[in-house]
Scaffold this motif. Structure first.
Motif, PDB file in Angstrom:
ATOM      1  N   MET A  14       0.824  -1.212   0.000  1.00 43.14           N
ATOM      2  CA  MET A  14       0.000   0.000   0.000  1.00 43.14           C
ATOM      3  C   MET A  14       0.866   1.274   0.000  1.00 43.14           C
ATOM      4  SD  MET A  14      -3.188   0.764  -0.211  1.00 43.14           S
ATOM      5  CE  MET A  14      -4.065  -0.693   0.343  1.00 43.14           C
ATOM      6  N   THR A  15       2.062   1.168   0.585  1.00 47.21           N
ATOM      7  CA  THR A  15       2.967   2.323   0.607  1.00 47.21           C
ATOM      8  C   THR A  15       3.380   2.729  -0.799  1.00 47.21           C
ATOM      9  OG1 THR A  15       3.843   1.658   2.770  1.00 47.21           O
ATOM     10  CG2 THR A  15       5.141   3.227   1.490  1.00 47.21           C
ATOM     11  N   LEU A  16       3.744   1.722  -1.621  1.00 48.90           N
ATOM     12  CA  LEU A  16       4.136   1.995  -3.000  1.00 48.90           C
ATOM     13  C   LEU A  16       2.983   2.616  -3.774  1.00 48.90           C
ATOM     14  CD1 LEU A  16       6.154   1.812  -5.326  1.00 48.90           C
ATOM     15  CD2 LEU A  16       5.346  -0.529  -5.736  1.00 48.90           C
ATOM     16  N   ARG A  17       1.779   2.080  -3.586  1.00 48.09           N
ATOM     17  CA  ARG A  17       0.597   2.614  -4.260  1.00 48.09           C
ATOM     18  C   ARG A  17       0.316   4.051  -3.817  1.00 48.09           C
ATOM     19  NH1 ARG A  17       0.199  -0.142  -8.762  1.00 48.09           N
ATOM     20  NH2 ARG A  17      -0.326  -2.342  -8.494  1.00 48.09           N
ATOM     21  N   THR A  18       0.546   4.342  -2.563  1.00 47.20           N
ATOM     22  CA  THR A  18       0.331   5.701  -2.055  1.00 47.20           C
ATOM     23  C   THR A  18       1.324   6.671  -2.690  1.00 47.20           C
ATOM     24  OG1 THR A  18      -0.485   4.855   0.074  1.00 47.20           O
ATOM     25  CG2 THR A  18       0.225   7.162   0.006  1.00 47.20           C
ATOM     26  N   ILE A  19       2.587   6.236  -2.805  1.00 49.07           N
ATOM     27  CA  ILE A  19       3.606   7.084  -3.433  1.00 49.07           C
ATOM     28  C   ILE A  19       3.246   7.348  -4.893  1.00 49.07           C
ATOM     29  CG2 ILE A  19       6.020   7.181  -4.164  1.00 49.07           C
ATOM     30  CD1 ILE A  19       6.696   5.561  -1.610  1.00 49.07           C
ATOM     31  N   GLU A  20       2.827   6.297  -5.614  1.00 51.36           N
ATOM     32  CA  GLU A  20       2.409   6.462  -7.011  1.00 51.36           C
ATOM     33  C   GLU A  20       1.235   7.444  -7.109  1.00 51.36           C
ATOM     34  OE1 GLU A  20       3.437   1.944  -8.702  1.00 51.36           O
ATOM     35  OE2 GLU A  20       1.381   2.523  -8.173  1.00 51.36           O
ATOM     36  N   HIS A  21       0.296   7.268  -6.212  1.00 47.77           N
ATOM     37  CA  HIS A  21      -0.907   8.110  -6.193  1.00 47.77           C
ATOM     38  C   HIS A  21      -0.543   9.572  -5.954  1.00 47.77           C
ATOM     39  CE1 HIS A  21      -5.353   8.017  -5.907  1.00 47.77           C
ATOM     40  NE2 HIS A  21      -5.199   9.115  -5.180  1.00 47.77           N
ATOM     41  N   LEU A  22       0.259   9.816  -4.944  1.00 48.52           N
ATOM     42  CA  LEU A  22       0.625  11.189  -4.590  1.00 48.52           C
ATOM     43  C   LEU A  22       1.527  11.826  -5.650  1.00 48.52           C
ATOM     44  CD1 LEU A  22       1.201  10.923  -0.730  1.00 48.52           C
ATOM     45  CD2 LEU A  22      -0.766  11.873  -1.943  1.00 48.52           C
ATOM     46  N   THR A  23       2.319  11.005  -6.340  1.00 48.79           N
ATOM     47  CA  THR A  23       3.163  11.534  -7.420  1.00 48.79           C
ATOM     48  C   THR A  23       2.298  12.061  -8.558  1.00 48.79           C
ATOM     49  OG1 THR A  23       4.969  10.015  -6.885  1.00 48.79           O
ATOM     50  CG2 THR A  23       4.966  10.995  -9.087  1.00 48.79           C
ATOM     51  N   MET A  24       1.338  11.242  -9.014  1.00 48.86           N
ATOM     52  CA  MET A  24       0.427  11.688 -10.076  1.00 48.86           C
ATOM     53  C   MET A  24      -0.395  12.891  -9.626  1.00 48.86           C
ATOM     54  SD  MET A  24      -1.015   8.201 -11.883  1.00 48.86           S
ATOM     55  CE  MET A  24      -1.496   7.387 -10.346  1.00 48.86           C
ATOM     56  N   PHE A  25      -0.864  12.825  -8.392  1.00 42.68           N
ATOM     57  CA  PHE A  25      -1.665  13.911  -7.823  1.00 42.68           C
ATOM     58  C   PHE A  25      -0.866  15.214  -7.804  1.00 42.68           C
ATOM     59  CE2 PHE A  25      -2.708  16.353  -3.993  1.00 42.68           C
ATOM     60  CZ  PHE A  25      -4.065  16.573  -4.157  1.00 42.68           C
ATOM     61  N   SER A  26       0.376  15.151  -7.351  1.00 42.76           N
ATOM     62  CA  SER A  26       1.210  16.350  -7.234  1.00 42.76           C
ATOM     63  C   SER A  26       1.517  16.953  -8.600  1.00 42.76           C
ATOM     64  CB  SER A  26       2.515  16.024  -6.505  1.00 42.76           C
ATOM     65  OG  SER A  26       2.257  15.518  -5.216  1.00 42.76           O
ATOM     66  N   ILE A  27       1.882  16.090  -9.554  1.00 44.43           N
ATOM     67  CA  ILE A  27       2.186  16.582 -10.901  1.00 44.43           C
ATOM     68  C   ILE A  27       0.970  17.275 -11.496  1.00 44.43           C
ATOM     69  CG2 ILE A  27       2.750  15.879 -13.271  1.00 44.43           C
ATOM     70  CD1 ILE A  27       4.435  13.602 -12.023  1.00 44.43           C
ATOM     71  N   ALA A  28      -0.197  16.639 -11.364  1.00 47.89           N
ATOM     72  CA  ALA A  28      -1.425  17.200 -11.928  1.00 47.89           C
ATOM     73  C   ALA A  28      -1.785  18.537 -11.293  1.00 47.89           C
ATOM     74  CB  ALA A  28      -2.579  16.212 -11.754  1.00 47.89           C
ATOM     75  N   ILE A  29      -1.669  18.633  -9.978  1.00 47.80           N
ATOM     76  CA  ILE A  29      -2.030  19.869  -9.272  1.00 47.80           C
ATOM     77  C   ILE A  29      -1.073  21.000  -9.630  1.00 47.80           C
ATOM     78  CG2 ILE A  29      -1.875  20.933  -6.982  1.00 47.80           C
ATOM     79  CD1 ILE A  29      -4.596  19.870  -7.570  1.00 47.80           C
ATOM     80  N   VAL A  30       0.221  20.697  -9.694  1.00 44.68           N
ATOM     81  CA  VAL A  30       1.201  21.733 -10.039  1.00 44.68           C
ATOM     82  C   VAL A  30       0.952  22.247 -11.458  1.00 44.68           C
ATOM     83  CG1 VAL A  30       3.638  22.167 -10.502  1.00 44.68           C
ATOM     84  CG2 VAL A  30       2.979  20.945  -8.427  1.00 44.68           C
ATOM     85  N   LEU A  31       0.759  21.332 -12.408  1.00 44.46           N
ATOM     86  CA  LEU A  31       0.501  21.731 -13.792  1.00 44.46           C
ATOM     87  C   LEU A  31      -0.795  22.531 -13.907  1.00 44.46           C
ATOM     88  CD1 LEU A  31       1.476  18.495 -15.776  1.00 44.46           C
ATOM     89  CD2 LEU A  31       2.698  20.682 -15.744  1.00 44.46           C
ATOM     90  N   ALA A  32      -1.855  22.050 -13.249  1.00 47.15           N
ATOM     91  CA  ALA A  32      -3.145  22.740 -13.310  1.00 47.15           C
ATOM     92  C   ALA A  32      -3.059  24.124 -12.682  1.00 47.15           C
ATOM     93  CB  ALA A  32      -4.219  21.911 -12.594  1.00 47.15           C
ATOM     94  N   SER A  33      -2.305  24.249 -11.597  1.00 49.78           N
ATOM     95  CA  SER A  33      -2.166  25.553 -10.927  1.00 49.78           C
ATOM     96  C   SER A  33      -1.425  26.545 -11.813  1.00 49.78           C
ATOM     97  CB  SER A  33      -1.428  25.384  -9.596  1.00 49.78           C
ATOM     98  OG  SER A  33      -2.144  24.546  -8.728  1.00 49.78           O
ATOM     99  N   ILE A  34      -0.316  26.094 -12.404  1.00 52.23           N
ATOM    100  CA  ILE A  34       0.470  26.984 -13.268  1.00 52.23           C
ATOM    101  C   ILE A  34      -0.356  27.427 -14.475  1.00 52.23           C
ATOM    102  CG2 ILE A  34       2.478  27.111 -14.800  1.00 52.23           C
ATOM    103  CD1 ILE A  34       3.895  25.182 -12.840  1.00 52.23           C
ATOM    104  N   ILE A  35      -0.958  26.439 -15.164  1.00 51.57           N
ATOM    105  CA  ILE A  35      -1.740  26.759 -16.366  1.00 51.57           C
ATOM    106  C   ILE A  35      -2.966  27.592 -16.009  1.00 51.57           C
ATOM    107  CG2 ILE A  35      -3.077  25.797 -18.278  1.00 51.57           C
ATOM    108  CD1 ILE A  35      -1.233  23.302 -18.083  1.00 51.57           C
ATOM    109  N   GLY A  36      -3.673  27.195 -14.945  1.00 49.11           N
ATOM    110  CA  GLY A  36      -4.909  27.882 -14.562  1.00 49.11           C
ATOM    111  C   GLY A  36      -4.689  29.324 -14.137  1.00 49.11           C
ATOM    112  N   ILE A  37      -3.650  29.560 -13.349  1.00 48.55           N
ATOM    113  CA  ILE A  37      -3.383  30.929 -12.888  1.00 48.55           C
ATOM    114  C   ILE A  37      -2.935  31.810 -14.051  1.00 48.55           C
ATOM    115  CG2 ILE A  37      -1.843  32.339 -11.461  1.00 48.55           C
ATOM    116  CD1 ILE A  37      -1.962  30.041  -9.378  1.00 48.55           C
ATOM    117  N   PHE A  38      -2.057  31.284 -14.895  1.00 47.06           N
ATOM    118  CA  PHE A  38      -1.620  32.067 -16.056  1.00 47.06           C
ATOM    119  C   PHE A  38      -2.770  32.319 -17.029  1.00 47.06           C
ATOM    120  CE2 PHE A  38       2.743  31.140 -14.719  1.00 47.06           C
ATOM    121  CZ  PHE A  38       3.368  32.342 -15.029  1.00 47.06           C
ATOM    122  N   LEU A  39      -3.632  31.320 -17.185  1.00 51.93           N
ATOM    123  CA  LEU A  39      -4.797  31.502 -18.053  1.00 51.93           C
ATOM    124  C   LEU A  39      -5.750  32.536 -17.466  1.00 51.93           C
ATOM    125  CD1 LEU A  39      -6.250  30.658 -20.614  1.00 51.93           C
ATOM    126  CD2 LEU A  39      -7.230  28.722 -19.362  1.00 51.93           C
ATOM    127  N   GLY A  40      -5.918  32.513 -16.147  1.00 56.70           N
ATOM    128  CA  GLY A  40      -6.753  33.518 -15.487  1.00 56.70           C
ATOM    129  C   GLY A  40      -6.190  34.917 -15.665  1.00 56.70           C
TER     130      GLY A  40
END
Length: 198
Positions: free
Chosen positions: A1-27
């Motif tokens: 479950m630890t490995l799955r959590t790391i995978e999950h948080l990695t995808m989550f972090s990448i997506a949030i960072v990209l969405a924040s950068i694109i969304g704020i600049f688009l705004g």
């Protein structure tokens, strides 16, 4: 479950960072181009109406199985709240602060970065808070297309009818969403105390 959590948080972090950068600049871009603001926000709203699983399926031919389509789908779903809140926050800053800044001789660029953006921060973080929940859900669904993460554990538990795996993965995913939402809420409240509530 630890490995799955790391995978999950990695995808989550990448997506949030990209969405924040694109969304704020688009705004910011929409604030400087108000004529295209509503059509762009309507387009993002249209993307939001596409169900999660069909969107992931549509992205498969382009990005293949795995984390690629999951991250892209998460970003697409998160753009609307971040972009809309950034644009609205910048647009609806109390004009008295803008007038004071102009009276002090600040340029429009200085007003944007020293007045409008700081006063918009509570609303921007509010949009980010919504995006966090969206992203956690989409990343979990990524387990359906071999993206790994906690979604993969949930799917395996369902396929093998392992109740314990389903419960642990489901509760842990929900707990992570609550934790991130709570942290974002704390930041939002602190910014509201400093800059005011819309």
């Amino acid at each position: 479950m630890t490995l799955r959590t790391i995978e999950h948080l990695t995808m989550f972090s990448i997506a949030i960072v990209l969405a924040s950068i694109i969304g704020i600049f688009l705004g910011l871009f929409l604030y400087s181009r108000p004529k295209i603001a509503h059509p762009t926000l309507n387009l993002l709203n249209l993307v939001e109406t596409i169900p999660d699983i069909p969107l992931l399926v549509l992205l498969l031919p382009i990005f293949g199985l795995g984390s690629g389509p999951t991250i892209v789908a998460s970003v697409l779903y998160s753009l609307l709240p971040i972009t809309r809140n950034t644009y609205t926050g910048l647009k609806e800053v109390d004009l008295k602060y803008v007038d004071i800044a102009r009276a002090m001789g600040l340029s429009e660029k200085d007003i944007l970065f020293k007045v409008r953006i700081p006063l918009s921060l509570p609303m921007i973080v509010g949009g980010l808070r919504i995006a966090l929940v969206f992203t956690m859900g989409v990343v979990t669904l990524g387990g359906l297309i071999a993206a790994g993460g906690l979604g993969a554990a949930l799917i395996a538990g369902i396929q093998l009818y392992k109740i314990n795996t389903i419960l642990v993965a489901g509760l842990w995913t929900g707990l992570l969403a609550v934790i991130f939402d709570g942290l974002a809420g704390i930041v939002e409240k602190r910014l509201q105390r400093r800059y005011g509530i819309w």
